[in-house]
Design an enzyme around this catalytic site. Structure first.
Site, PDB file in Angstrom:
ATOM      1  N   GLU A 182     -60.778  -0.421   4.087  1.00  0.00           N
ATOM      2  CA  GLU A 182     -62.086   0.120   3.685  1.00  0.00           C
ATOM      3  C   GLU A 182     -62.706   0.874   4.856  1.00  0.00           C
ATOM      4  O   GLU A 182     -62.891   0.311   5.925  1.00  0.00           O
ATOM      5  CB  GLU A 182     -63.010  -1.009   3.227  1.00  0.00           C
ATOM      6  CG  GLU A 182     -62.491  -1.811   2.051  1.00  0.00           C
ATOM      7  CD  GLU A 182     -62.389  -1.022   0.753  1.00  0.00           C
ATOM      8  OE1 GLU A 182     -62.927   0.098   0.662  1.00  0.00           O
ATOM      9  OE2 GLU A 182     -61.749  -1.535  -0.190  1.00  0.00           O
ATOM     10  N   CYS A 193     -67.655  -8.916  -0.343  1.00  0.00           N
ATOM     11  CA  CYS A 193     -66.779  -8.186   0.585  1.00  0.00           C
ATOM     12  C   CYS A 193     -67.571  -7.079   1.280  1.00  0.00           C
ATOM     13  O   CYS A 193     -67.564  -6.971   2.502  1.00  0.00           O
ATOM     14  CB  CYS A 193     -65.587  -7.575  -0.160  1.00  0.00           C
ATOM     15  SG  CYS A 193     -64.455  -8.808  -0.847  1.00  0.00           S
ATOM     16  N   HIS A 229     -58.771  -5.043   1.780  1.00  0.00           N
ATOM     17  CA  HIS A 229     -58.729  -5.592   0.428  1.00  0.00           C
ATOM     18  C   HIS A 229     -57.284  -5.727  -0.026  1.00  0.00           C
ATOM     19  O   HIS A 229     -56.518  -4.761   0.054  1.00  0.00           O
ATOM     20  CB  HIS A 229     -59.461  -4.661  -0.557  1.00  0.00           C
ATOM     21  CG  HIS A 229     -60.850  -5.074  -0.846  1.00  0.00           C
ATOM     22  ND1 HIS A 229     -61.912  -4.198  -0.817  1.00  0.00           N
ATOM     23  CD2 HIS A 229     -61.374  -6.277  -1.191  1.00  0.00           C
ATOM     24  CE1 HIS A 229     -63.024  -4.843  -1.118  1.00  0.00           C
ATOM     25  NE2 HIS A 229     -62.716  -6.108  -1.352  1.00  0.00           N
TER      26      HIS A 229
END
Length: 193
Positions: free
Chosen positions: A73, A137, A161
């Protein structure tokens, strides 16, 4: 030896496991491992306490249903918005995490790290995402980046992830191997030894 922290989340939403927790149990790199509660409030407190050891690298891990590949991410947004409650029964709807900027970006080169990991694995199994969601998250990622940028720490931070999978080979071999390679490439790129 570098101070590396790798986190995962406990199971949530009535499930027995969390893919990130299984990866945490099975990766090989020497690191401090921490299981975070799926709690809007408690996760922040527990993660903040980890900065007392002066980490060089923090790798936050979570699971992402509906994804087929491992995602690095590249940013977190300043928003908590989820339809399901945390494990304390709390639902957050369109609330800012902090009175601060809209988004914070990782301080690692996610594209370069993903590319190098894919070269070593021999397939295109890691990609860069710009959507960490708006559940815990994303919140813990934004919180961690806020700590680093707010205190001008040199700590490298990224959120990984993992796709939800019921394949034992993914959970015990493929995902942990990818995490080991992600850590190795971050250490190499930023001369962390």
């Amino acid at each position: 030896m570098p101070n590396i922290i790798v986190t995962a989340f406990e199971p949530f939403n009535g499930r027995n496991t969390n893919i990130s927790l299984e990866v945490l149990k099975n990766f090989k790199t020497n690191a401090m491992k921490k299981v975070l509660p799926v709690s809007w409030h408690r996760a922040r407190i527990e993660l903040s306490m980890l900065f007392g050891i002066g980490p060089d690298v923090v790798i936050l891990c979570g699971e992402a249903g509906g994804r087929e590949k491992i995602a690095l991410e590249e940013k977190a947004v300043n928003m908590m918005d989820a339809k399901i409650p945390d494990n304390d029964g709390v639902i957050m709807t369109k609330q800012k995490i902090y009175d601060s900027v809209l988004e914070l970006s990782s301080n690692i080169d996610c594209l370069d790290i993903a590319s190098k990991v894919n070269e070593k694995i021999g397939k295109d199994s890691v990609y860069v995402s710009s959507d960490a969601g708006k559940y815990l998250c994303n919140m813990i990622y934004y919180h961690t980046l806020s700590i680093v940028y707010g205190n001008t720490f040199s700590t490298k931070v990224v959120f990984v992830h993992f796709p939800v999978s019921d394949k034992e080979e993914d959970i015990k071999i493929n995902y942990p191997k990818a995490l080991d390679l992600i850590i190795e490439e971050i250490k190499n790129k930023y001369a962390i030894s």
